[in-house]
Scaffold this motif. Structure first.
Motif, PDB file in Angstrom:
ATOM      1  N   VAL A   6       0.875  -1.296  -0.133  1.00  0.00           N
ATOM      2  CA  VAL A   6      -0.041  -0.190   0.023  1.00  0.00           C
ATOM      3  C   VAL A   6       0.981   1.254   0.041  1.00  0.00           C
ATOM      4  O   VAL A   6       0.296   2.510   0.181  1.00  0.00           O
ATOM      5  N   VAL A   7       2.256   1.057   0.003  1.00  0.00           N
ATOM      6  CA  VAL A   7       3.071   2.195   0.128  1.00  0.00           C
ATOM      7  C   VAL A   7       3.748   2.644  -1.359  1.00  0.00           C
ATOM      8  O   VAL A   7       4.248   1.537  -2.191  1.00  0.00           O
ATOM      9  N   TRP A   8       3.869   3.909  -1.808  1.00  0.00           N
ATOM     10  CA  TRP A   8       4.743   4.279  -2.953  1.00  0.00           C
ATOM     11  C   TRP A   8       6.062   4.434  -2.602  1.00  0.00           C
ATOM     12  O   TRP A   8       6.304   5.092  -1.476  1.00  0.00           O
ATOM     13  N   LEU A   9       7.075   3.895  -3.128  1.00  0.00           N
ATOM     14  CA  LEU A   9       8.593   4.008  -2.779  1.00  0.00           C
ATOM     15  C   LEU A   9       9.249   4.616  -3.993  1.00  0.00           C
ATOM     16  O   LEU A   9       8.846   4.136  -5.060  1.00  0.00           O
ATOM     17  N   ASN A  10      10.316   5.180  -3.939  1.00  0.00           N
ATOM     18  CA  ASN A  10      11.184   5.737  -4.935  1.00  0.00           C
ATOM     19  C   ASN A  10      12.147   4.284  -5.348  1.00  0.00           C
ATOM     20  O   ASN A  10      12.629   4.206  -4.488  1.00  0.00           O
ATOM     21  N   ILE A  11      12.125   4.573  -6.598  1.00  0.00           N
ATOM     22  CA  ILE A  11      13.117   3.563  -7.210  1.00  0.00           C
ATOM     23  C   ILE A  11      14.370   4.554  -7.295  1.00  0.00           C
ATOM     24  O   ILE A  11      14.181   5.360  -7.896  1.00  0.00           O
ATOM     25  N   VAL A  12      15.497   4.179  -6.550  1.00  0.00           N
ATOM     26  CA  VAL A  12      16.466   4.852  -6.328  1.00  0.00           C
ATOM     27  C   VAL A  12      17.788   4.419  -7.138  1.00  0.00           C
ATOM     28  O   VAL A  12      18.999   5.255  -7.294  1.00  0.00           O
ATOM     29  N   GLU A  13      17.632   3.296  -7.620  1.00  0.00           N
ATOM     30  CA  GLU A  13      18.583   2.805  -8.389  1.00  0.00           C
ATOM     31  C   GLU A  13      18.461   1.327  -9.393  1.00  0.00           C
ATOM     32  O   GLU A  13      17.470   0.982  -8.810  1.00  0.00           O
TER      33      GLU A  13
END
Length: 172
Positions: A116-123
């Motif tokens: 249910v959480v949006w996360l940043n793709i960092v790599e």
């Protein structure tokens, strides 16, 4: 008499002069248009750094790349969302980071929904035929062959089935 002399020394418009100027203008216009058309795209740059074009969705309107530092920005006309392999993916209108051979780091503008959480793709990194996506605390790997084509906003890689579903559900 002076005005007569002035008229003779200004730009002559004899047929011979026009014959030389016209082809020169055409050549200049051709050179200008071919260099603009031959400029690499953001997708070409991905290939140059050993990444498949499918890491960017269709519709990139432009990009900036500093070859000396690898810092880049890619631009989309609007926010782009779709689903791939069960993951909801969202690209903001500006994607930025640093690119080097086989690695995209310090990424901003690409998000994935996990539970249910949006996360940043960092790599994003490439290891042979595997592409790994990292959100910092977790990573997921996929085959490069999954990204040989660019996904389309709204439907990702499965646009034909999405269209069919809409047609079938709207006809009832």
């Amino acid at each position: 008499m002076r005005s007569d002399l002035f008229r003779r020394t200004t730009c002559p418009s004899s047929p011979a002069t026009r014959f030389v100027l016209f082809p020169s203008l055409l050549l200049l216009l051709h050179l200008l248009s071919s260099t603009a058309a031959d400029a690499p795209t953001a997708y070409d740059e991905l290939l140059e750094y050993d990444f498949p074009v499918g890491l960017l969705p269709k519709g990139v309107t432009g990009y900036e790349l500093d070859k000396s530092t690898g810092e880049f920005k890619a631009y989309l006309k609007e926010t782009c969302s779709f689903k791939i392999e069960g993951y909801n993916i969202k690209y903001k209108t500006t994607i930025s980071g640093v690119i080097e051979k086989g690695r995209l780091k310090n990424l901003k503008g690409i998000n994935v929904k996990i539970l249910v959480v949006w996360l940043n793709i960092v790599e994003v990194s490439r290891h042979g035929d595997q592409i790994d996506f990292s959100v910092g605390i977790m990573a997921a790997g996929f085959g490069v062959s999954n990204f040989l084509e660019s996904p389309q906003c709204g439907c990702g890689f499965d646009c034909n089935n999405m269209f069919l579903e809409k047609v079938l559900t709207s006809s009832y």
